[in-house]
Scaffold this motif. Structure first.
Motif, PDB file in Angstrom:
ATOM      1  N   ASN A 121       0.830  -1.206   0.000  1.00 51.38           N
ATOM      2  CA  ASN A 121       0.000   0.000   0.000  1.00 51.38           C
ATOM      3  C   ASN A 121       0.865   1.256   0.000  1.00 51.38           C
ATOM      4  O   ASN A 121       0.560   2.240  -0.689  1.00 51.38           O
ATOM      5  CB  ASN A 121      -0.925  -0.004   1.220  1.00 51.38           C
ATOM      6  N   LYS A 122       1.947   1.210   0.765  1.00 48.77           N
ATOM      7  CA  LYS A 122       2.873   2.345   0.811  1.00 48.77           C
ATOM      8  C   LYS A 122       3.527   2.553  -0.550  1.00 48.77           C
ATOM      9  O   LYS A 122       3.688   3.690  -1.017  1.00 48.77           O
ATOM     10  CB  LYS A 122       3.932   2.101   1.884  1.00 48.77           C
ATOM     11  N   LEU A 123       3.894   1.451  -1.203  1.00 46.87           N
ATOM     12  CA  LEU A 123       4.508   1.535  -2.532  1.00 46.87           C
ATOM     13  C   LEU A 123       3.546   2.151  -3.542  1.00 46.87           C
ATOM     14  O   LEU A 123       3.941   2.973  -4.376  1.00 46.87           O
ATOM     15  CB  LEU A 123       4.945   0.141  -2.988  1.00 46.87           C
ATOM     16  N   ARG A 124       2.277   1.793  -3.465  1.00 48.39           N
ATOM     17  CA  ARG A 124       1.279   2.368  -4.372  1.00 48.39           C
ATOM     18  C   ARG A 124       1.154   3.871  -4.157  1.00 48.39           C
ATOM     19  O   ARG A 124       1.093   4.651  -5.112  1.00 48.39           O
ATOM     20  CB  ARG A 124      -0.074   1.684  -4.152  1.00 48.39           C
ATOM     21  N   ARG A 125       1.123   4.284  -2.891  1.00 48.72           N
ATOM     22  CA  ARG A 125       0.996   5.720  -2.587  1.00 48.72           C
ATOM     23  C   ARG A 125       2.220   6.486  -3.095  1.00 48.72           C
ATOM     24  O   ARG A 125       2.088   7.570  -3.690  1.00 48.72           O
ATOM     25  CB  ARG A 125       0.837   5.929  -1.078  1.00 48.72           C
ATOM     26  N   LEU A 126       3.397   5.942  -2.858  1.00 47.75           N
ATOM     27  CA  LEU A 126       4.621   6.622  -3.279  1.00 47.75           C
ATOM     28  C   LEU A 126       4.737   6.699  -4.798  1.00 47.75           C
ATOM     29  O   LEU A 126       5.231   7.699  -5.341  1.00 47.75           O
ATOM     30  CB  LEU A 126       5.841   5.896  -2.705  1.00 47.75           C
ATOM     31  N   GLN A 127       4.263   5.666  -5.482  1.00 53.13           N
ATOM     32  CA  GLN A 127       4.338   5.692  -6.943  1.00 53.13           C
ATOM     33  C   GLN A 127       3.392   6.746  -7.519  1.00 53.13           C
ATOM     34  O   GLN A 127       3.697   7.389  -8.516  1.00 53.13           O
ATOM     35  CB  GLN A 127       4.013   4.312  -7.519  1.00 53.13           C
ATOM     36  N   VAL A 128       2.239   6.917  -6.869  1.00 53.33           N
ATOM     37  CA  VAL A 128       1.313   7.970  -7.298  1.00 53.33           C
ATOM     38  C   VAL A 128       1.944   9.338  -7.083  1.00 53.33           C
ATOM     39  O   VAL A 128       1.820  10.244  -7.910  1.00 53.33           O
ATOM     40  CB  VAL A 128      -0.029   7.862  -6.532  1.00 53.33           C
ATOM     41  N   GLU A 129       2.657   9.485  -5.968  1.00 55.69           N
ATOM     42  CA  GLU A 129       3.244  10.775  -5.621  1.00 55.69           C
ATOM     43  C   GLU A 129       4.507  11.089  -6.415  1.00 55.69           C
ATOM     44  O   GLU A 129       4.696  12.225  -6.881  1.00 55.69           O
ATOM     45  CB  GLU A 129       3.570  10.801  -4.123  1.00 55.69           C
ATOM     46  N   TYR A 130       5.379  10.088  -6.608  1.00 58.96           N
ATOM     47  CA  TYR A 130       6.686  10.343  -7.240  1.00 58.96           C
ATOM     48  C   TYR A 130       6.846   9.731  -8.630  1.00 58.96           C
ATOM     49  O   TYR A 130       7.904   9.876  -9.246  1.00 58.96           O
ATOM     50  CB  TYR A 130       7.807   9.804  -6.337  1.00 58.96           C
ATOM     51  N   GLY A 131       5.814   9.062  -9.121  1.00 60.39           N
ATOM     52  CA  GLY A 131       5.914   8.475 -10.460  1.00 60.39           C
ATOM     53  C   GLY A 131       6.958   7.371 -10.504  1.00 60.39           C
ATOM     54  O   GLY A 131       6.960   6.469  -9.658  1.00 60.39           O
ATOM     55  N   ASN A 132       7.863   7.460 -11.480  1.00 60.44           N
ATOM     56  CA  ASN A 132       8.889   6.428 -11.645  1.00 60.44           C
ATOM     57  C   ASN A 132      10.264   6.859 -11.120  1.00 60.44           C
ATOM     58  O   ASN A 132      11.292   6.379 -11.602  1.00 60.44           O
ATOM     59  CB  ASN A 132       9.006   6.036 -13.119  1.00 60.44           C
ATOM     60  N   HIS A 133      10.298   7.717 -10.131  1.00 60.23           N
ATOM     61  CA  HIS A 133      11.549   8.102  -9.481  1.00 60.23           C
ATOM     62  C   HIS A 133      11.897   7.022  -8.448  1.00 60.23           C
ATOM     63  O   HIS A 133      11.702   7.183  -7.239  1.00 60.23           O
ATOM     64  CB  HIS A 133      11.423   9.475  -8.820  1.00 60.23           C
ATOM     65  N   TRP A 134      12.422   5.900  -8.960  1.00 57.11           N
ATOM     66  CA  TRP A 134      12.569   4.716  -8.135  1.00 57.11           C
ATOM     67  C   TRP A 134      13.574   4.881  -7.003  1.00 57.11           C
ATOM     68  O   TRP A 134      13.396   4.301  -5.929  1.00 57.11           O
ATOM     69  CB  TRP A 134      12.959   3.532  -9.029  1.00 57.11           C
ATOM     70  N   LYS A 135      14.629   5.619  -7.214  1.00 64.99           N
ATOM     71  CA  LYS A 135      15.617   5.798  -6.145  1.00 64.99           C
ATOM     72  C   LYS A 135      15.009   6.513  -4.944  1.00 64.99           C
ATOM     73  O   LYS A 135      15.269   6.161  -3.793  1.00 64.99           O
ATOM     74  CB  LYS A 135      16.825   6.567  -6.677  1.00 64.99           C
ATOM     75  N   LYS A 136      14.177   7.518  -5.235  1.00 64.45           N
ATOM     76  CA  LYS A 136      13.527   8.254  -4.144  1.00 64.45           C
ATOM     77  C   LYS A 136      12.516   7.356  -3.431  1.00 64.45           C
ATOM     78  O   LYS A 136      12.424   7.347  -2.200  1.00 64.45           O
ATOM     79  CB  LYS A 136      12.836   9.494  -4.718  1.00 64.45           C
ATOM     80  N   ILE A 137      11.765   6.579  -4.230  1.00 63.93           N
ATOM     81  CA  ILE A 137      10.783   5.667  -3.642  1.00 63.93           C
ATOM     82  C   ILE A 137      11.483   4.608  -2.799  1.00 63.93           C
ATOM     83  O   ILE A 137      11.042   4.277  -1.692  1.00 63.93           O
ATOM     84  CB  ILE A 137       9.935   5.010  -4.747  1.00 63.93           C
TER      85      ILE A 137
END
Length: 392
Positions: A121-137
């Motif tokens: 669930n946290k990963l889904r929220r972060l992906q919505v917020e940061y898109g594909n900025h995987w290092k930040k996520i």
């Protein structure tokens, strides 16, 4: 003192001038999983680099610092000590491949296990917020960026688990046909042979049916399936199509298992990274390499006690010495059911080229679902597995 790239280049040029007609043999580049020997060499190379640079931690040497001053300092140290050359020294792989392997080995958040529902669930929220900025996520998730990317690619809001419907199956087949036809268009000289008539029959090399497939892009077109589900389903379909309609369950007979174990035993290999699964297809029949890999995995999980604690060579030896005789005994007792047994030939001939019309025909075999090879169990397997455990 280590030889600089410039000195190395000068030496090679001088050697070529002295022997203009000489043919220099290169080193075969390895692919796939790193062997234990390669991992040990990589650890050794990193320790030597740490001694040369004075850096005390492997991760500090491998990752890019956030501070600009620190980044410049680390980069200068790497250049002065030939970081790329020394990291991949005595490892027959491209240095970038070795570098990525080192980062996975020494990442501070490696090997954290399965994702919990809370993490997903946290990963889904972060992906919505940061898109594909995987290092930040990945930083917020306290996971490696590679782990986060792979897990995100398998997530869908309405992911479906379980048997595929006929509509899903047909949709996947249509997508796969488009992918393979695109391959043919991009490299016609390598992939196709055509029969000169009004209805040109296009053929494709067998390895192109399962190698270099863009699974992430395919999964994006499938509404409720992720890339691993799409790949597994295609391999099941492909196994049936390549073998001329033989269902995957037919390849899970005792003779096929014996053939595979004996071929692996004859290879006398201690590391699974040295196995050529493509070559081993001939032990089973016209099937994709992934099918053979899964077949071996099921054998070791089902029959070998404490297999995670054994080496690859130890697992193969156990299967050959303990399991093959029992399987052969079962076959002797069931000679009247020889139709269930495959060929005893350890190296069967394989078809190297397939017509697209044979793969993507519209015939309906009357079954709604292809066999799921992950859940197949033979009735005699339980008693065999029990007897093996009792003897140990």
């Amino acid at each position: 003192m280590a030889e600089s790239p410039k000195d190395c280049h000068t030496r090679v040029v001088e050697a070529e001038q002295k022997n203009p007609g000489r043919i220099y043999k290169g080193i075969s580049i390895r692919q796939g999983k790193f062997t234990e020997q390669e991992n040990q060499q990589l650890q050794k190379n990193l320790k030597e680099l740490m001694e040369l640079t004075g850096i005390q931690n492997e991760w500090d040497l491998l990752h890019v610092p956030e501070s600009v001053e620190e980044m410049i300092r680390i980069r200068r140290l790497k250049m002065n000590n030939l970081f790329c050359c020394k990291l991949a020294e005595d490892i027959p792989r491209p240095w970038k491949c070795v570098y990525q392997r080192a980062k996975r080995m020494y990442h501070p958040h490696r090997c954290k296990g399965r994702y919990s529902e809370e993490e997903l669930n946290k990963l889904r929220r972060l992906q919505v917020e940061y898109g594909n900025h995987w290092k930040k996520i990945a930083k917020f998730m306290e996971r490696s960026d590679g782990s986060v990317i792979c897990r995100a690619k398998t997530m869908k809001n309405s992911l479906k688990i379980g048997p595929w419907s006929k509509e899903e199956e047909m949709a996947l087949m249509k997508i796969m046909e488009e992918v393979l036809r695109k391959k043919i268009q991009e490299a016609p000289h390598d992939l196709i042979s055509a029969v000169p008539n009004s209805n040109t029959l296009i053929s494709i090399l067998r390895e192109k049916l399962y190698k270099e497939i863009p699974w992430f892009a395919i999964a994006d077109k499938m509404e409720r399936r992720n890339w691993t589900q799409c790949r597994q389903k295609w391999m099941n379909i492909l196994t049936t199509k390549m073998s001329g309609g033989v269902r995957p369950i037919r390849f899970h007979n005792h003779q096929s298992k014996i053939n595979l174990i004996k071929r692996l035993y004859l290879l006398n290999i201690d590391d699974v990274g040295d196995v050529d699964w493509e070559d081993l297809c001939s032990a089973v029949g016209d099937v994709p390499p992934l099918f053979v890999q899964k077949m071996f995995y099921k054998l070791k999980v089902r029959y070998v006690p404490d297999w995670p604690k054994k080496s690859f060579g130890g697992i193969v030896d156990f299967l050959h010495d303990e399991i093959v005789p029992k399987l052969e005994e079962i076959i002797k007792k069931k000679e009247d059911q020889c139709s269930l047994n495959g060929s005893s030939d350890l190296c069967q001939s394989l078809q190297h080229e397939f017509k697209l019309s044979d793969i993507f025909d519209d015939d309906d075999d009357g079954e709604d679902e292809f066999e799921n090879i992950d859940t197949l169990e033979e009735p005699t397997g339980t008693s065999l597995q029990t007897s093996v455990r009792e003897t140990n």
